[in-house]
Design an enzyme around this catalytic site. Structure first.
Site, PDB file in Angstrom:
ATOM      1  N   CYS A  19      15.194  -6.535 -17.204  1.00  0.00           N
ATOM      2  CA  CYS A  19      16.142  -7.249 -16.344  1.00  0.00           C
ATOM      3  C   CYS A  19      15.930  -8.754 -16.499  1.00  0.00           C
ATOM      4  O   CYS A  19      14.923  -9.205 -17.054  1.00  0.00           O
ATOM      5  CB  CYS A  19      15.957  -6.824 -14.894  1.00  0.00           C
ATOM      6  SG  CYS A  19      14.473  -7.468 -14.109  1.00  0.00           S
ATOM      7  N   CYS A  48      12.636 -10.141 -15.164  1.00  0.00           N
ATOM      8  CA  CYS A  48      11.479  -9.786 -15.995  1.00  0.00           C
ATOM      9  C   CYS A  48      11.451 -10.639 -17.263  1.00  0.00           C
ATOM     10  O   CYS A  48      10.379 -10.991 -17.755  1.00  0.00           O
ATOM     11  CB  CYS A  48      11.479  -8.297 -16.326  1.00  0.00           C
ATOM     12  SG  CYS A  48      10.883  -7.289 -14.935  1.00  0.00           S
ATOM     13  N   CYS A  99      15.707  -1.588 -14.977  1.00  0.00           N
ATOM     14  CA  CYS A  99      14.822  -2.356 -15.859  1.00  0.00           C
ATOM     15  C   CYS A  99      13.636  -1.491 -16.303  1.00  0.00           C
ATOM     16  O   CYS A  99      13.025  -0.805 -15.487  1.00  0.00           O
ATOM     17  CB  CYS A  99      14.331  -3.586 -15.121  1.00  0.00           C
ATOM     18  SG  CYS A  99      13.058  -4.514 -15.982  1.00  0.00           S
ATOM     19  N   CYS A 111      10.159  -3.381 -14.436  1.00  0.00           N
ATOM     20  CA  CYS A 111       9.962  -3.422 -12.983  1.00  0.00           C
ATOM     21  C   CYS A 111      10.606  -2.221 -12.289  1.00  0.00           C
ATOM     22  O   CYS A 111      10.461  -2.061 -11.081  1.00  0.00           O
ATOM     23  CB  CYS A 111      10.478  -4.731 -12.396  1.00  0.00           C
ATOM     24  SG  CYS A 111      12.262  -4.912 -12.451  1.00  0.00           S
ATOM     25  N   ASP A 127     -25.802   5.428  30.324  1.00  0.00           N
ATOM     26  CA  ASP A 127     -26.315   6.541  31.114  1.00  0.00           C
ATOM     27  C   ASP A 127     -25.366   6.799  32.259  1.00  0.00           C
ATOM     28  O   ASP A 127     -25.029   5.913  33.024  1.00  0.00           O
ATOM     29  CB  ASP A 127     -27.717   6.185  31.621  1.00  0.00           C
ATOM     30  CG  ASP A 127     -28.370   7.388  32.265  1.00  0.00           C
ATOM     31  OD1 ASP A 127     -28.589   7.330  33.476  1.00  0.00           O
ATOM     32  OD2 ASP A 127     -28.617   8.383  31.587  1.00  0.00           O
TER      33      ASP A 127
HETATM   34 ZN   LIG Z   1      12.655  -6.080 -14.297  1.00  0.00          ZN
END
Ligand SMILES: [Zn+2]
Ligand SMILES: *[C@@H]1O[C@H](CO)[C@@H](O)[C@H](O)[C@H]1NC(C)=O
Ligand SMILES: *[C@@H]1O[C@H](CO)[C@@H](O)[C@H](O)[C@H]1NC(C)=O
Ligand SMILES: *[C@@H]1O[C@H](CO)[C@@H](O)[C@H](O)[C@H]1NC(C)=O
Length: 389
Positions: free
Chosen positions: A21, A24, A100, A103, A336
């Protein structure tokens, strides 16, 4: 204008052909300014295509540019490469953007105004006290494998950019996601500061069931990296996968995993947004006026033995006012049942887990103390206050 140089052209070309994409592509070109990631990805894609000399229809405008990059894809006949046209790579026949290969959609449809609105909605629903917010992102482990494969795909070209760039210079998916989303989420929440350190954390998580088994081949390449641990569903944690990827040689990796990564038919699946406020600590002193009141609930064979305990008498009202998910209670001195604690009272402290409310005035703390005092005649509390850890 995209902050790219001529040396980025072969990288852009290769990544688009592989099905990356737009965001990226920017990441692998090591674009470290945030603004380009915030542009609509479709616009960035157009700019990237124009940059490598392609028009909308995908025809190569400047054939010398295409030739420049062709010698990088060693071993492939030119006819095959010519078919891997970037415009086909990025969209299917109906013109929808394909998922993509790196990713898996996280930086595509899952990273924009619509997703930001969902995150903001989840935050508002929690009705938390906060003035800053930390956004954390959890990605499926197999994304690291795809990232590595893509890195090997363009390694030579990235190095050829002239600087000594390494895999660490590639912008991480997480970073690109945050750069894009933080501003959008802040806007949705009326301008709250999204920062790197905050007591309020908003966690966004993605899974991708379709490729869950993608990292399993690493199990045989580095058995030591994948030791079973308690309370983990799978040994293929992100950390273990990263470690195995550091150890595996490029040659072995390329034998065992496709490069570039193969296409996936589905996008990542966003999980429920998780909001978490850091613990708040409350301290004070208590006196008990009833010998038979234990400090902690006594459970024998799962049955409550005593009607109530100090812990419960104090904790219940505090928990409800702070709207916390749980608590840890501790007090000094002996535990206690039959010892009456008198005098100034026995000091106690309480950790409130994931409190939705965390800001209280002195007056409000007094009111809370009064509520506890009035709730029974077995116990009295004084000096109730918010303290640090
Ligand atoms: Zn991507
Ligand atoms: C094609 O691009 C190269 C470098 O990217 C440039 O040197 C050349 O002049 C361009 N040719 C045409 C016809 O635009
Ligand atoms: C506090 O309680 C939580 C859950 O009830 C637990 O996981 C955690 O370990 C406790 N912390 C301390 C310091 O006791
Ligand atoms: C609660 O009781 C204690 C002990 O009698 C007293 O010191 C304290 O002032 C009381 N607090 C409130 C708010 O009633």
């Amino acid at each position: 204008m995209l902050p790219l140089k001529d040396t980025d052209k072969p990288i852009v070309q290769k990544l688009l052909s592989a099905g990356c994409c737009a965001r990226c592509v920017l990441r692998f070109c090591c674009v470290s300014v945030q603004a380009p990631y915030r542009q609509p990805p479709q616009e960035t894609l157009e700019l990237l295509r124009a940059f490598i000399g392609q028009k909308h229809d995908g025809k190569v405008q400047n054939s010398s540019t295409a030739d420049d990059s062709s010698h990088d894809a060693a071993g492939e006949p030119p006819s095959k490469r010519a078919k891997l046209d970037p415009s086909e790579a990025a969209a299917d026949s109906q013109g929808h953007a394909c998922v993509c290969v790196v990713c898996l959609g996280v930086l595509q449809g899952l990273c924009g105004a619509e997703q930001a609105a969902k995150v903001a909605e989840a935050v508002r629903e929690g009705n938390y006290d906060f003035d800053t917010l930390l956004l954390s992102v959890s990605l499926p482990a197999q994304l690291c494998v795809r990232e590595h494969s893509c890195w090997l795909h363009v390694k030579k070209e990235v190095r050829d950019k002239g600087l000594a760039l390494t895999k660490d210079d590639v912008i991480q998916v997480k970073e690109a996601f945050k750069w894009t989303m933080q501003g959008l989420i802040a806007k949705e929440l009326g301008g709250v500061a999204v920062v790197t350190k905050s007591s309020f954390e908003v966690g966004v998580e993605f899974t991708h069931p379709e490729t869950d088994s993608d990292c399993h081949f690493l199990g045989s390449s580095c058995p030591d990296c994948f030791k079973p641990t308690k309370n983990k569903q799978s040994v293929f944690t992100r950390m273990a996968v990263v470690k195995a990827l550091e150890k595996i040689s490029d040659a072995s990796f390329l034998e065992l995993y496709p490069c570039p990564p193969t296409r996936a038919s589905s996008s990542c699946v966003p999980q429920d947004v998780q909001c978490l406020h850091a613990s708040v600590f409350v301290a004070g002193r208590y006196n008990k006026f009833c010998r038979s009141l234990p400090q902690t609930p006594w459970l024998i064979d799962g049955e409550r033995r005593m009607e109530s305990s100090v812990e419960e008498l104090i904790a219940a009202p505090v928990l409800s006012v702070f709207r916390a998910d749980g608590f840890n209670f501790s007090s000094s001195g002996r535990e206690d049942v039959d010892v009456r604690t008198l005098g100034n009272g026995r000091p106690f402290a309480m950790e409130l887990l994931n409190p939705h409310r965390s800001r209280f005035s002195e007056v409000e703390m007094k009111q809370l103390q009064e509520t506890i005092n009035k709730s029974s005649d077995k116990i009295r509390v004084r000096d109730l206050q918010i303290v640090n850890r």
